[in-house]
Scaffold this active site. Structure first.
Site, PDB file in Angstrom:
ATOM      1  N   SER A   1      24.831   3.992 -28.383  1.00  0.00           N
ATOM      2  CA  SER A   1      24.259   3.016 -27.450  1.00  0.00           C
ATOM      3  C   SER A   1      24.918   3.176 -26.086  1.00  0.00           C
ATOM      4  CB  SER A   1      24.503   1.589 -27.969  1.00  0.00           C
ATOM      5  OG  SER A   1      24.276   0.631 -26.950  1.00  0.00           O
TER       6      SER A   1
ATOM      7  N   TYR B   1      29.614  -5.248 -30.693  1.00  0.00           N
ATOM      8  CA  TYR B   1      28.640  -4.152 -30.718  1.00  0.00           C
ATOM      9  C   TYR B   1      29.149  -2.981 -29.880  1.00  0.00           C
ATOM     10  CZ  TYR B   1      24.112  -1.780 -30.282  1.00  0.00           C
ATOM     11  OH  TYR B   1      23.077  -0.861 -30.318  1.00  0.00           O
TER      12      TYR B   1
END
Length: 255
Positions: free
Chosen positions: A145, A158
């Site tokens: 990501s 995250y």
């Protein structure tokens, strides 16, 4: 010369029932690979398989909780019964949370790291060993990501988990290179995935678009080329340890 011919290959797409995972799975199948669509929601897996089969591809759905080693070992045995081999592994599971740091519990921390990191490590161990046993190389593709570095605000856990995915990817590129197994990661920018919708306010969307030179979100199909490229030995045979950005220029910007 067809650089993207995947005929005779078997691809295991863990999280292949997700928005982005399914799109990449369909692309890999369209280039000839048999594709195992793996997830905890078998109905969604079946929907993806139907789309692939209706388009002339070869696919089968499988259940597994990717955070459980026994599930993944059972999955491997089922895939081997199905096609007899594993050539491509793609790790797509992901979960997110916008919990502020001072309110973060270790239960939530562990839950996110289990899905985003532990699942990747387990799958690479179990399916990497099978690729070594086969002796014909292979390709492992992890989904990272843009939050992996520098981290994004509001998604502390995250971001940390995806930074760890990058480190694992590059470590395993070294570990598996003697066996001709390539390990790379795709770094998607902002796509209309289910987990993004849960945390994107209008203000945050505006901030993301302002920071993205292409001034839009990505479309799931725009990850397909990167997935096929990294899956193909002919196209990316000397590519390993790479973190391939597909982010509309997001990572190229500061202010």
């Amino acid at each position: 010369m067809n650089l993207f011919d995947l005929r005779g290959k078997t691809a295991v797409i863990i999280g292949g029932n997700s928005t982005l995972g399914s799109s990449m799975a369909e692309a890999i199948a369209s280039h000839g690979a048999a594709v195992a669509i793996v997830g905890r929601n078998l109905d969604k897996c079946e929907e993806v398989c139907k789309r692939i089969i209706d388009s002339g591809g070869h696919a089968k759905s499988f259940y597994a909780d990717a955070t459980q080693s026994e599930d993944l070992k059972h999955l491997l045995s089922e895939v081997l019964i199905w096609t007899g081999r594993v050539d491509i592994l793609m790790n797509c599971p992901g979960t997110n949370s916008a919990t502020p740091f001072l309110e973060l519990t270790m239960e939530e921390w562990d839950a996110i790291f289990n899905v985003n990191l532990k699942s990747v490590v387990l799958a690479c161990q179990i399916f990497g060993q099978q690729m070594i046993k086969q002796g014909e190389g292979g390709s492992i593709i992890n989904i990272s990501s843009v939050s992996s570095g520098p981290p994004l605000s509001r998604v502390f856990t995250y971001s940390a988990s995806k930074a760890a995915v990058n480190s694992v990817t590059q470590s395993l590129a070294y570990e598996f290179a003697p066996n001709h197994i390539r390990v790379n990661a795709i770094i998607p920018g902002f796509f209309p995935a289910e987990q993004n919708r849960k945390i994107l306010s209008a203000e945050r969307v505006e901030s993301i678009i302002r920071h993205t030179p292409m001034r839009r979100f990505g479309e799931a199909k725009e990850l397909q080329g990167a997935a096929v490229f990294l899956a193909s030995e002919q196209a990316s045979g000397f590519v390993t340890g790479t973190l391939l950005r597909v982010d509309g220029g997001f990572g190229a910007m500061t202010i």
